[in-house]
Design an enzyme around this catalytic site. Structure first.
Site, PDB file in Angstrom:
ATOM      1  N   GLU A  37       0.657  13.129   1.183  1.00  0.00           N
ATOM      2  CA  GLU A  37       1.266  12.263   2.354  1.00  0.00           C
ATOM      3  C   GLU A  37       2.468  11.505   1.813  1.00  0.00           C
ATOM      4  O   GLU A  37       3.308  10.922   0.798  1.00  0.00           O
ATOM      5  CB  GLU A  37       0.483  11.083   2.654  1.00  0.00           C
ATOM      6  CG  GLU A  37       0.458  10.299   3.871  1.00  0.00           C
ATOM      7  CD  GLU A  37       0.407   9.218   4.148  1.00  0.00           C
ATOM      8  OE1 GLU A  37      -1.263   9.011   3.386  1.00  0.00           O
ATOM      9  OE2 GLU A  37       0.384   8.439   5.250  1.00  0.00           O
ATOM     10  N   ARG A 262      -8.917  10.774 -10.836  1.00  0.00           N
ATOM     11  CA  ARG A 262      -7.830  10.632 -10.743  1.00  0.00           C
ATOM     12  C   ARG A 262      -7.226  10.207 -11.715  1.00  0.00           C
ATOM     13  O   ARG A 262      -8.268   9.431 -12.328  1.00  0.00           O
ATOM     14  CB  ARG A 262      -7.249   9.573  -9.653  1.00  0.00           C
ATOM     15  CG  ARG A 262      -8.403   8.236  -9.151  1.00  0.00           C
ATOM     16  CD  ARG A 262      -7.671   7.785  -7.810  1.00  0.00           C
ATOM     17  NE  ARG A 262      -7.760   8.309  -6.961  1.00  0.00           N
ATOM     18  CZ  ARG A 262      -6.370   7.659  -6.107  1.00  0.00           C
ATOM     19  NH1 ARG A 262      -5.572   7.258  -6.153  1.00  0.00           N
ATOM     20  NH2 ARG A 262      -6.508   9.429  -4.841  1.00  0.00           N
ATOM     21  N   LYS A 272       0.500   3.942  -4.431  1.00  0.00           N
ATOM     22  CA  LYS A 272       1.832   4.289  -3.885  1.00  0.00           C
ATOM     23  C   LYS A 272       0.947   2.227  -3.312  1.00  0.00           C
ATOM     24  O   LYS A 272       2.904   2.003  -2.950  1.00  0.00           O
ATOM     25  CB  LYS A 272       1.466   4.978  -2.881  1.00  0.00           C
ATOM     26  CG  LYS A 272       1.769   6.114  -3.547  1.00  0.00           C
ATOM     27  CD  LYS A 272       2.468   7.063  -1.977  1.00  0.00           C
ATOM     28  CE  LYS A 272       0.739   8.565  -2.095  1.00  0.00           C
ATOM     29  NZ  LYS A 272       1.424   8.909  -0.766  1.00  0.00           N
TER      30      LYS A 272
HETATM   31  P1  ATP Z   1      -2.159   7.161  -3.733  1.00  0.00           P
HETATM   32  O1  ATP Z   1      -3.755   5.686  -3.877  1.00  0.00           O
HETATM   33  O2  ATP Z   1      -1.382   6.582  -4.807  1.00  0.00           O
HETATM   34  O3  ATP Z   1      -1.310   6.322  -2.309  1.00  0.00           O
HETATM   35  P2  ATP Z   1      -2.593   9.179  -2.098  1.00  0.00           P
HETATM   36  O4  ATP Z   1      -4.211   9.541  -3.097  1.00  0.00           O
HETATM   37  O5  ATP Z   1      -3.053   8.544  -1.471  1.00  0.00           O
HETATM   38  O6  ATP Z   1      -2.899   8.078  -3.946  1.00  0.00           O
HETATM   39  P3  ATP Z   1      -1.751  11.152  -1.724  1.00  0.00           P
HETATM   40  O7  ATP Z   1       0.180  11.432  -1.166  1.00  0.00           O
HETATM   41  O8  ATP Z   1      -2.286  10.970  -0.382  1.00  0.00           O
HETATM   42  O9  ATP Z   1      -1.626   9.604  -1.897  1.00  0.00           O
HETATM   43  O10 ATP Z   1      -1.764  12.128  -2.413  1.00  0.00           O
HETATM   44  C1  ATP Z   1      -1.487  13.566  -2.308  1.00  0.00           C
HETATM   45  C2  ATP Z   1      -2.384  14.437  -3.185  1.00  0.00           C
HETATM   46  O11 ATP Z   1      -2.249  13.668  -5.175  1.00  0.00           O
HETATM   47  C3  ATP Z   1      -3.853  13.633  -3.468  1.00  0.00           C
HETATM   48  O12 ATP Z   1      -4.622  15.605  -3.463  1.00  0.00           O
HETATM   49  C4  ATP Z   1      -4.964  13.114  -4.604  1.00  0.00           C
HETATM   50  O13 ATP Z   1      -5.906  14.064  -4.659  1.00  0.00           O
HETATM   51  C5  ATP Z   1      -3.896  13.864  -5.417  1.00  0.00           C
HETATM   52  N1  ATP Z   1      -3.444  12.116  -6.002  1.00  0.00           N
HETATM   53  C6  ATP Z   1      -3.127  10.913  -5.896  1.00  0.00           C
HETATM   54  N2  ATP Z   1      -2.957   9.886  -6.434  1.00  0.00           N
HETATM   55  C7  ATP Z   1      -3.876  10.336  -7.909  1.00  0.00           C
HETATM   56  C8  ATP Z   1      -4.390  10.263  -9.158  1.00  0.00           C
HETATM   57  N3  ATP Z   1      -3.863   9.234  -9.473  1.00  0.00           N
HETATM   58  N4  ATP Z   1      -4.631  10.997 -10.201  1.00  0.00           N
HETATM   59  C9  ATP Z   1      -4.663  12.511  -9.375  1.00  0.00           C
HETATM   60  N5  ATP Z   1      -4.636  13.129  -8.198  1.00  0.00           N
HETATM   61  C10 ATP Z   1      -3.857  12.195  -7.372  1.00  0.00           C
HETATM   62 MG    MG Z   2      -4.107   9.665   0.940  1.00  0.00          MG
END
Ligand code: ATP
Ligand code: MG
Length: 566
Positions: A37, A262, A272
């Site tokens: 995102e 994760r 984030k």
């Molecule tokens: P955050 O919780 O840090 O805001 P998010 O999952 O909302 O992260 P996205 O931009 O939606 O962030 O993530 C893009 C991709 O990266 C998704 O497939 C998510 O599962 C993966 N991802 C995000 N954080 C991690 C992590 N700490 N380890 C592994 N994969 C991750």
């Molecule tokens: Mg997300």
């Protein structure tokens, strides 16, 4: 298509894909995607997902899309999109022409929503956000049905169109799937599909007044792109039945979703939301601050893509959550920099040394090895002269028993140079040592004495006349705690665990002259000090600023040793 010979099926995702290949489930196609995102900069956790998704496509001879899940215009921006593209590219991956956006599918998604309304599978709800939450129930209690749940198809279509046409303020209505308010899975209790947001979108402008929820966009986006393996983190496991429900109701192609744990990294935060707070609260200097766990931050700090990819390989993928020691990431980094970073001499906290028996005005250009790990790196010349700098810490007037470096009356070796002996200590009025007067032995050029006498220490040094002044930024972990996300016993929160010494600026370090032309982004090992990188943002031509990437102390190797000794 099967996995490359040299790769091993080291994780459960590779095994699952291999099984699908054998059963012919997706006609032996492999198509993954990385779906960020654009609401912040990518961090090291995303790197894990990037390496996994692009790596699987590479290993199985498939494709990987870069898809921006841009369904929430209030938090997203073009700046974030651009930074995320740069970061994926820098990590060494290529999506070719498959730069895709969930917003590209807004028209189709709207049609899907209408189809569900016409099928009696979705309805417009006019409860407030708080009421919806209240009606949803809890893990132990079933939810209650909204009084608007039985609206007629005609009324629902009419309201949905008027929502789309911008007739209502934010929050007036939502579109919900009509599934089961008593489902043990809360995600199935009539989840919201669309909400009203009278906000412009960075790609679709003012066209839309309603935006799909992530859960209504994600599965269909995967389906539209004919993704075979939709790999995501564990928290989406409970959303999988919902994604399946939408695709089944819509009669669409279904990818296989596979969840993994994760990445959590010690001494840092990765959400984030928290990273944004660090940036907006001025706790760091922007998303690419070299202390940030963002890819942009690591890049500016001097990390290499190879080091990050190696780290992601080493941690592997699993289903159980764990915190990975940041020392492992630093270990991968040292491993790569040791092989690739040219050596140089830099004195960070200088102490003047005068070689009293060396003639004034003369210079001896000594040969120095650029990288002992890489023969092709060659040698360079470093100037030796009457006035030098050594590291303040390398001298003690009254040394304890195990201090072997310079002290009054003692002889040490200068790297690539001569043996010198400390004859006299000069102090200022406060008793602080400001200069050492030493003699050198001309017979020891190159570092050994013809009479075979030995010294116990070799020091780095620079010639004062030739040295360049540079600012050096010494970085350390941003947080002092192993797990800053965890509240302290006294209720103190994550921000209170910030390391006040995560950045120490040294204004006037003394560097060997060859570093004057170091280009932004180039990396060096300062002998005995650590790895440093020329800052890409603040350096000026001829006036480099160096970021300390990491010290030389490999704490990971130590952890490993102590574990294997147990
Ligand atoms: P955050 O919780 O840090 O805001 P998010 O999952 O909302 O992260 P996205 O931009 O939606 O962030 O993530 C893009 C991709 O990266 C998704 O497939 C998510 O599962 C993966 N991802 C995000 N954080 C991690 C992590 N700490 N380890 C592994 N994969 C991750
Ligand atoms: Mg997300």
């Amino acid at each position: 298509m099967t996995i490359n010979e040299e790769s091993t099926l080291s994780n459960f995702i590779q095994q699952a894909i291999n099984n699908d290949n054998e059963s012919g489930r997706f006609d032996r196609r492999i198509h993954t995607r990385f779906p960020p995102e654009p609401n912040g900069y990518l961090h090291i956790g995303h790197a894990k997902s990037i390496c996994l998704n692009f790596g699987l496509a590479r290993d199985f001879g498939g494709l990987c899309n870069l898809r921006f899940d841009d369904t929430n215009p209030t938090k997203e921006s073009v700046e974030y999109v651009e930074s995320q593209k740069e970061d994926v590219r820098w990590l060494g991956f290529d999506w070719h022409d498959r730069e895709l956006y969930a917003s590209d599918y807004f028209d189709e998604l709207y049609e899907f929503a209408k189809q569900l309304v016409l099928d009696g599978k979705a309805y417009v709800d006019s409860l407030s956000q708080d009421e919806i939450r209240e009606y949803r129930g809890t893990l132990t209690q079933p939810g209650r049905e909204s009084p608007y749940r039985e609206r007629s198809v005609e009324e629902n279509i009419d309201l949905l169109e008027r929502m789309k046409d911008g007739e209502f303020p934010d929050g007036a209505h939502v579109l919900r799937a009509k599934i089961d308010m008593a489902s043990p899975n809360i995600n199935m209790r009539d989840p919201v599909m669309y909400r009203i947001l009278n906000t412009e979108h960075h790609r679709t402008g003012a066209k839309w007044r309603i935006y799909p929820m992530y859960d209504f966009a994600h599965g269909q986006s995967d389906s539209i792109e004919r993704i075979t393996h939709s790999i995501c983190t564990m928290e989406y496991e409970d959303h999988r039945p919902l994604y399946d429900w939408f695709l089944e109701e819509l009669g669409m192609y279904q990818p296989r979703q596979i969840e993994f744990a994760r990445l959590n990294l010690s001494h840092t935060v990765l959400s984030k939301r928290r990273l944004l707070r660090l940036v907006e609260g001025g706790y760091v200097n922007g998303w690419d601050d070299p202390r940030m766990p963002t890819i942009a931050g690591f890049r500016r700090r001097g990390y290499t893509p190879e080091a990050i990819r190696d780290f992601c390989d080493r941690i592997g993928v699993a289903k159980n959550a764990a915190i990975i020691d940041i020392a492992l990431l630093e270990h991968s980094l040292r491993d790569h920099l040791n092989k690739t970073a040219p050596r140089a001499m830099a004195v960070i906290r200088p102490l003047k040394v005068v070689i009293t028996n060396y003639p004034e005005g003369e210079t001896d250009w000594l040969d120095a090895v650029n990288n002992p790990e890489d023969e092709t790196a060659g040698t360079r010349k470093v100037p030796f002269s009457r006035e030098l700098y050594i590291e303040r810490d390398d001298f003690m007037e009254d040394p304890p028993r195990r201090f072997y470096r310079l002290a009054p009356g003692r002889e040490v070796r200068l790297r690539y140079g001569y043996f010198i002996k400390c004859e006299e200590v000069v102090k200022d009025n406060d008793g602080e040592v400001i200069e050492l007067r030493c003699t050198y032995d001309p017979e020891t050029r190159g570092g050994s004495a013809p009479d075979g006498r030995r010294v116990r220490a070799t020091l780095h040094w620079v010639s004062s006349e030739h040295a360049i002044d540079a600012e050096v930024r010494l970085y350390d972990h941003l947080f002092m705690r192993w797990n800053p996300d965890e509240e302290a016993d006294d209720g103190a929160d994550w921000l209170s665990f910030l390391n006040p010494e995560s950045l120490v600026v040294v204004e006037a370090a003394k560097l060997e002259p060859s570093l004057a032309d170091a280009s932004p982004g180039s990396r060096y090992q300062f002998e005995r000090q650590g790895y440093f990188c020329v800052d890409t943002r603040d350096s000026m031509s001829g006036k480099p600023i160096f970021n300390r990437t990491t010290t030389l102390r490999d704490t990971w190797a130590r952890v490993q040793r102590s574990q294997s000794n147990r």
